[in-house]
Write a protein that holds these residues in place. Structure first.
Motif: not given
Length: 289
Positions: A193-210
């Motif tokens: 959750d900390v990373l999701m707040k810190q990443f700029d969604p304009e430049y970094v998207k996420m790859q989710f590990q199921v």
């Protein structure tokens, strides 16, 4: 942390050509009424778990995967993963790699990279990605120690934001791949959750590990919690009874819910990442939905 968490779980447990119509019919109870959720995406795989075969016979291994029904693949950067066994593939130029992948009937929109090569060779890696046909560059891990503080995680995220800006300027989407470590807490705060707040969604998207399903976290929950923040996902399944990974569709992941939430999350593609012996059954399951 990157290699340990991935191996730990596996041990225990418009993109282009060849898109497949994947319709989800994933009830937890096999006798329950099924519901179809159409999703247009290529059936993909990550090369990490077949690296030994891959470096011995790159063209042949890719053709075998295509014969199983896979249409898309995600690479690991040979220079960045040289110490992990990918070194022999460094002899291939970007164009040569792209041609071999194409000859096998596959596409390769994404690859994993290491933090060190982003810091030291970012422009070179971006150029390689573009020439080899990639549209996504995924950071596999920050490489932080288990003693890292939340500030350490935030600083690393800020650094990736800068790399992401450079990548986007060149036409590449930057992404971050989680492992089990990002779903630990520091001072009662979930690192993810900390990373999701810190990443700029304009430049970094996420790859989710199921695979984090085996410690209680569902991909679909995060796709809904952070809509539009994801670019791809790694597929894996887990059996509570066997306490081990099992082929896609044979474990506890609610695949109906997963596929129904992809659009909300913004996911563009997915890659099966499991033990080599599970690839055929996983592909059959996904093909026959």
């Amino acid at each position: 942390m990157k290699k340990l968490s991935r191996r730990d779980f596996l041990g225990k447990s418009a993109l282009g050509i060849g898109s497949a119509l994947v319709a989800s019919q994933f009830p937890r109870d096999l006798n329950a009424r099924t519901t179809s959720v159409p999703v247009k995406m290529p059936i993909g795989f990550q090369v990490w778990t077949i690296k030994d075969s891959l470096v011995k016979d790159f063209p042949g291994t890719l053709k075998k995967m295509a014969a199983l029904g896979y249409q898309s693949m995600e690479m690991c950067s040979p220079p960045g993963y040289e110490s992990s066994g990918f070194g022999p593939l460094m002899k291939l130029t970007a164009r040569e790699m792209k041609q071999i992948i194409s000859d096998a009937g596959l596409i390769c929109p994404s690859s994993h990279y290491g933090m060190a090569e982003f810091r030291e060779h970012l422009d070179e890696r971006i150029a390689f990605a573009l020439e080899s046909g990639q549209t996504q560059m995924i950071l596999s891990s920050f490489g932080l120690s288990q003693k890292a503080t939340l500030d350490d995680w935030k600083k690393a995220a800020d650094e990736l934001n800068k790399f992401g800006l450079s990548a986007k300027t060149s036409g590449i989407h930057m992404g971050f791949h989680n492992h089990h470590g990002e779903f630990q807490k520091i001072d009662d705060t979930l690192i993810y959750d900390v990373l999701m707040k810190q990443f700029d969604p304009e430049y970094v998207k996420m790859q989710f590990q199921v695979a984090v399903i085996n410690i209680g976290y569902k991909a679909s929950d995060y796709f809904k919690k952070y809509p539009g923040r994801f670019i791809s996902a790694h597929l894996a399944d887990y059996s509570e009874t066997k306490k081990a990974s099992v082929p896609i569709g044979q474990g506890i992941v609610d695949w109906k819910e997963f596929f129904a939430s992809l659009e909300t999350g913004g996911v563009k593609n997915f890659f099966v990442e499991m033990d080599e012996v599970t690839f055929k059954e996983s592909a059959d399951y996904l093909k026959n939905l």
